[in-house]
Design a protein around this motif. Structure first.
Motif, PDB file in Angstrom:
ATOM      1  N   SER A  63       0.822  -1.200   0.000  1.00 11.88           N
ATOM      2  CA  SER A  63       0.000   0.000   0.000  1.00 11.88           C
ATOM      3  C   SER A  63       0.865   1.261   0.000  1.00 11.88           C
ATOM      4  N   THR A  91      -4.179  -1.765  -0.473  1.00 16.20           N
ATOM      5  CA  THR A  91      -4.441  -0.932   0.690  1.00 16.20           C
ATOM      6  C   THR A  91      -4.053  -1.734   1.927  1.00 16.20           C
ATOM      7  N   CYS A  92      -3.874  -1.040   3.046  1.00 16.59           N
ATOM      8  CA  CYS A  92      -3.502  -1.745   4.272  1.00 16.59           C
ATOM      9  C   CYS A  92      -4.545  -2.811   4.646  1.00 16.59           C
ATOM     10  N   PRO A  93      -5.847  -2.467   4.671  1.00 14.82           N
ATOM     11  CA  PRO A  93      -6.836  -3.500   5.007  1.00 14.82           C
ATOM     12  C   PRO A  93      -6.848  -4.661   4.017  1.00 14.82           C
ATOM     13  N   HIS A  96      -4.011  -7.122   4.844  1.00 17.41           N
ATOM     14  CA  HIS A  96      -4.353  -7.904   6.026  1.00 17.41           C
ATOM     15  C   HIS A  96      -5.474  -8.895   5.732  1.00 17.41           C
ATOM     16  N   ALA A  97      -6.423  -8.500   4.893  1.00 15.89           N
ATOM     17  CA  ALA A  97      -7.521  -9.407   4.533  1.00 15.89           C
ATOM     18  C   ALA A  97      -6.994 -10.617   3.766  1.00 15.89           C
ATOM     19  N   MET A 111     -14.418  -7.593   1.342  1.00 13.96           N
ATOM     20  CA  MET A 111     -14.184  -6.245   1.872  1.00 13.96           C
ATOM     21  C   MET A 111     -15.133  -5.266   1.205  1.00 13.96           C
ATOM     22  N   GLY A 113     -14.551  -1.607   1.710  1.00 13.70           N
ATOM     23  CA  GLY A 113     -13.925  -0.298   1.604  1.00 13.70           C
ATOM     24  C   GLY A 113     -13.353   0.064   0.252  1.00 13.70           C
ATOM     25  N   GLU A 171       0.467  -8.326  13.671  1.00 14.72           N
ATOM     26  CA  GLU A 171       0.689  -8.485  12.242  1.00 14.72           C
ATOM     27  C   GLU A 171       1.802  -9.496  11.968  1.00 14.72           C
TER      28      GLU A 171
END
Length: 262
Positions: A63, A91-93, A96-97, A111, A113, A171
């Motif tokens: 990201s 993106t950051c989310p 992680h997803a 997601m 967003g 993380e």
């Protein structure tokens, strides 16, 4: 421990404040396995820039990549501009997803967003679909599982049983759960079982998820390590200045190796 890293592997690396193994960065460069796909969890910095400058990287999934207050990451920026690496914007989310999907053993994670962003035009492997549990008109994005071959990070300590204390840096646990191999450098090895101590157990990543542990005092330098030492901002700025050119990068990396030997 760099022997575990082979050409073409997908390698997960942590954000600069979460425990970056700069000690392993130097070993990876010496080892020379190239054509790597780097997954930044969820952003990259000095470690990513040096691996790119050394010619080891094919793809970066991230990201962002920067040197923080020292400015842009010069070898990353140059490689994106000249097309020598492939950039997979995320993106950051989303990062992680993808890791969460891998650790759960499922093919994707939904997601919301990302709806309405232009990222969907650039990521063919992210799929927008209608929510199958709704009556229609409810789009959702599916993020495919991210399954790294190797996760690499630095932590304050491990015990002689192979358990690693990561504190609240969850993380790092997500990286290890999703990856086939996890390589950890630590400041020190302790004799007591970290899982047997109520004060440390909640922050321990069990040996079950760890492939190899190596002791590397100040192994995050010039980054800092929480609870241990602060970042060396002057050194990071020195690198940022030197690495603006290929020649400057080469001189900097040669000098770092010389200082290690001496």
């Amino acid at each position: 421990m760099a022997k575990y890293i082979e050409r073409g592997m997908t390698v997960a690396l942590p954000v600069d404040y979460a425990g970056v193994s700069m000690a392993m960065t130097r070993e990876m460069i010496r080892h020379g396995a190239n054509d790597l796909h780097l997954v930044c969890v969820p952003t990259g910095g000095l470690q990513v820039d040096q691996l790119i400058g050394a010619g080891l990287v094919r793809t970066v999934e991230t990201s962002a990549v920067s040197l923080g207050e020292a400015g842009g990451a010069p070898r990353f920026n140059a490689a994106v501009k000249d097309g020598s690496i492939r950039l997979m914007d995320a993106t950051c989310p989303a990062i992680h997803a993808g890791l969460m999907a891998a650790q759960k053993g499922i093919p994707f994670m939904p997601m919301r967003g990302l709806i309405g962003t232009d990222l969907l035009r650039h990521r063919a492997n992210w799929r927008a679909i209608d929510n199958p549990l709704a009556d229609g008109g409810d789009p959702i994005v599916l993020i495919p599982a991210i399954k790294p071959d190797v996760a690499i990070f630095h932590a304050p300590m491990a015990d002689r049983f192979g358990n690693v204390w990561i504190g609240r840096r969850r993380e790092l646990a997500a990286m290890a759960y999703a990856s086939s191999i996890t390589i950890v450098t630590v400041e020190r090895i302790v004799e007591k079982n970290l899982l047997a101590d109520e004060l440390t157990a909640a922050g321990v990543l069990p040996a079950l998820y760890i492939t190899a542990v190596g002791r590397a005092p100040r192994g995050a330098w010039p980054y800092g390590l929480w609870g241990e030492y602060p970042p060396d901002t002057a050194e990071i700025a020195r690198y940022a200045q030197a690495a603006r050119t290929v020649e400057g990068f080469s001189r900097y990396m040669t000098n770092v190796r010389s200082e290690e030997v001496s």
